[in-house]
Design an enzyme around this catalytic site. Structure first.
Site, PDB file in Angstrom:
ATOM      1  N   HIS A  46       0.095 -50.186  22.359  1.00  0.00           N
ATOM      2  CA  HIS A  46      -0.577 -51.763  23.104  1.00  0.00           C
ATOM      3  C   HIS A  46      -0.268 -52.217  22.260  1.00  0.00           C
ATOM      4  O   HIS A  46      -0.771 -53.355  22.500  1.00  0.00           O
ATOM      5  CB  HIS A  46      -1.559 -50.813  23.388  1.00  0.00           C
ATOM      6  CG  HIS A  46      -2.727 -50.982  22.784  1.00  0.00           C
ATOM      7  ND1 HIS A  46      -3.329 -49.241  21.899  1.00  0.00           N
ATOM      8  CD2 HIS A  46      -3.724 -51.285  21.931  1.00  0.00           C
ATOM      9  CE1 HIS A  46      -4.430 -50.013  21.110  1.00  0.00           C
ATOM     10  NE2 HIS A  46      -4.366 -50.992  20.918  1.00  0.00           N
ATOM     11  N   ASP A 100       0.294 -43.428  24.903  1.00  0.00           N
ATOM     12  CA  ASP A 100       0.267 -44.637  24.019  1.00  0.00           C
ATOM     13  C   ASP A 100       0.836 -44.728  22.729  1.00  0.00           C
ATOM     14  O   ASP A 100      -0.005 -44.879  21.588  1.00  0.00           O
ATOM     15  CB  ASP A 100      -1.100 -45.254  24.021  1.00  0.00           C
ATOM     16  CG  ASP A 100      -1.526 -46.688  23.164  1.00  0.00           C
ATOM     17  OD1 ASP A 100      -0.523 -47.258  23.039  1.00  0.00           O
ATOM     18  OD2 ASP A 100      -2.316 -47.053  22.969  1.00  0.00           O
ATOM     19  N   SER A 131      -5.826 -50.430  15.446  1.00  0.00           N
ATOM     20  CA  SER A 131      -5.398 -49.444  16.636  1.00  0.00           C
ATOM     21  C   SER A 131      -3.726 -49.437  16.013  1.00  0.00           C
ATOM     22  O   SER A 131      -3.326 -49.719  16.064  1.00  0.00           O
ATOM     23  CB  SER A 131      -4.922 -50.182  17.660  1.00  0.00           C
ATOM     24  OG  SER A 131      -6.052 -50.046  18.114  1.00  0.00           O
ATOM     25  N   GLY A 132      -3.438 -47.783  16.343  1.00  0.00           N
ATOM     26  CA  GLY A 132      -2.097 -47.826  15.638  1.00  0.00           C
ATOM     27  C   GLY A 132      -1.756 -47.250  14.834  1.00  0.00           C
ATOM     28  O   GLY A 132      -1.331 -46.263  13.980  1.00  0.00           O
TER      29      GLY A 132
HETATM   30  C1  4AZ Z   1      -9.329 -51.306  19.419  1.00  0.00           C
HETATM   31  O1  4AZ Z   1      -9.969 -52.712  20.191  1.00  0.00           O
HETATM   32  C2  4AZ Z   1      -9.396 -50.445  19.238  1.00  0.00           C
HETATM   33  N1  4AZ Z   1     -13.517 -47.085  18.887  1.00  0.00           N
HETATM   34  C3  4AZ Z   1      -9.298 -48.615  18.859  1.00  0.00           C
HETATM   35  C4  4AZ Z   1      -9.945 -48.135  18.703  1.00  0.00           C
HETATM   36  C5  4AZ Z   1     -11.296 -48.528  19.782  1.00  0.00           C
HETATM   37  C6  4AZ Z   1     -12.192 -48.980  19.864  1.00  0.00           C
HETATM   38  C7  4AZ Z   1     -11.632 -49.990  19.976  1.00  0.00           C
HETATM   39  C8  4AZ Z   1     -12.299 -46.633  19.460  1.00  0.00           C
HETATM   40  O2  4AZ Z   1      -7.799 -51.819  18.441  1.00  0.00           O
END
Ligand code: 4AZ
Length: 304
Positions: free
Chosen positions: A112, A163, A259-260
């Site tokens: 993503h 993902d 993320s990632g």
């Molecule tokens: C995000 O938006 C995200 N609490 C990544 C992880 C989590 C929530 C949002 C987990 O990248």
């Protein structure tokens, strides 16, 4: 990524937009998650200050990579920041996601992270990987261009499932790689200690960290995660491709812009930060890509 109506996306986004039915609603959830997290970041880079109104800020316990403590890239040389200054501004080296070196010229990240705020494959001509920069306000370490990317072809943006993506660097980094858990290896027993690292949001209000942070989060059972994410607007847990981690009472979690990045179990890469309902909320664990389920595919994609 956050689900719509969650922290990184900025409060009750989904309800503010009104209910859309079934498929559309679920589709919008994921797309809005990308939009919310990445737009919030763009805002953080370009325009200092809160990225959403105070009355829409999520309630609950303090959220710090949420509940964690500072970490450094000397101890963790295989963690990298994904950067696009054109998209996200230069204040924090253009950071918007994280990744892990699994080979000298291969970075494992979330699929993503390769999509833009409209849910389309992102075209970031200046996409780079930043290694060895604990504090993103500095010029420490190295920046290497991304030569190509491979997004898992079975990635489902609407469900945010399966993902993962592999980036190939323009030149190799000799700083050390993190081994992955083996294909099909079950390392995810309930309450197994795990650690997540990143430069993401430390409060759920768009307070992106300049310094790398880490937090310990226990693995949750499939049943607990299924209860947290039964489907519908808040997302659906798929135990074949995902794994959850977090405390029942909340307070410790990954968040937007983490993320990632890696979830470590016993010093190996076992998860990829993927999504969740908000950050560090009680009974809403973070959801990670289950690396053991894809280890063979990942190795193949990375030519390992
Ligand atoms: C995000 O938006 C995200 N609490 C990544 C992880 C989590 C929530 C949002 C987990 O990248």
């Amino acid at each position: 990524m956050t689900t719509a109506g969650s922290a990184g996306a900025g409060g009750n986004r989904e309800s503010a937009r009104g209910a859309a039915a079934g498929r559309v609603r679920r589709r919008r959830r994921a797309a809005a998650g990308v939009a919310g997290a990445l737009l919030a970041l763009a805002g953080a880079g370009a325009v200092p200050g809160p990225v959403w109104a105070a009355d829409s800020a999520p309630q609950g316990p303090p959220k710090v990579i949420v509940g964690g403590s500072p970490a450094d890239t000397e101890t963790h040389p295989w963690i990298v920041a994904l950067s696009s200054r054109k998209t996200y501004g230069s204040a924090r080296s253009g950071q918007f996601c994280a990744g892990t070196l699994i080979a000298p010229d291969k970075v494992l990240t979330a699929a993503h992270c390769m999509f833009d705020e409209n849910g389309r494959p992102a075209k970031r001509s200046d996409l780079k990987v930043v290694q060895g920069r604990t504090d993103l306000r500095t010029s420490a370490g190295r920046e290497v261009a991304v030569a190509s990317s491979y997004t898992n072809p079975t990635f489902d943006l609407a469900e945010v499932s399966r993902d993962w993506a592999v980036l190939t660097l323009a030149e190799p980094l000799s700083t050390g790689v993190l081994p992955m858990v083996g294909a099909g290896e079950d390392v995810y027993a309930e309450d197994t200690p795990a650690t997540v690292l990143g430069w993401g949001d430390t409060t759920g209000r768009g307070d992106y960290s300049s310094v790398l942070r880490q937090v310990d989060v226990p693995i949750t059972s499939d049943a607990t995660c299924r209860t947290a994410y039964p489907g519908g607007a808040m997302g659906s847990y798929d135990q074949a491709s995902m794994v959850c981690a977090g405390l029942r009472q909340g307070g410790k979690d990954a968040c937007s812009a983490d993320s990632g990045g890696p979830l470590l179990i016993d010093g190996r890469l076992a998860g990829i930060v993927s999504w969740g309902d908000g950050c560090a909320l009680p009974r809403k664990p973070g959801v990670y890509t289950r690396v053991s389920a894809f280890a063979a595919d990942i190795r193949k994609a990375a030519g390992m």
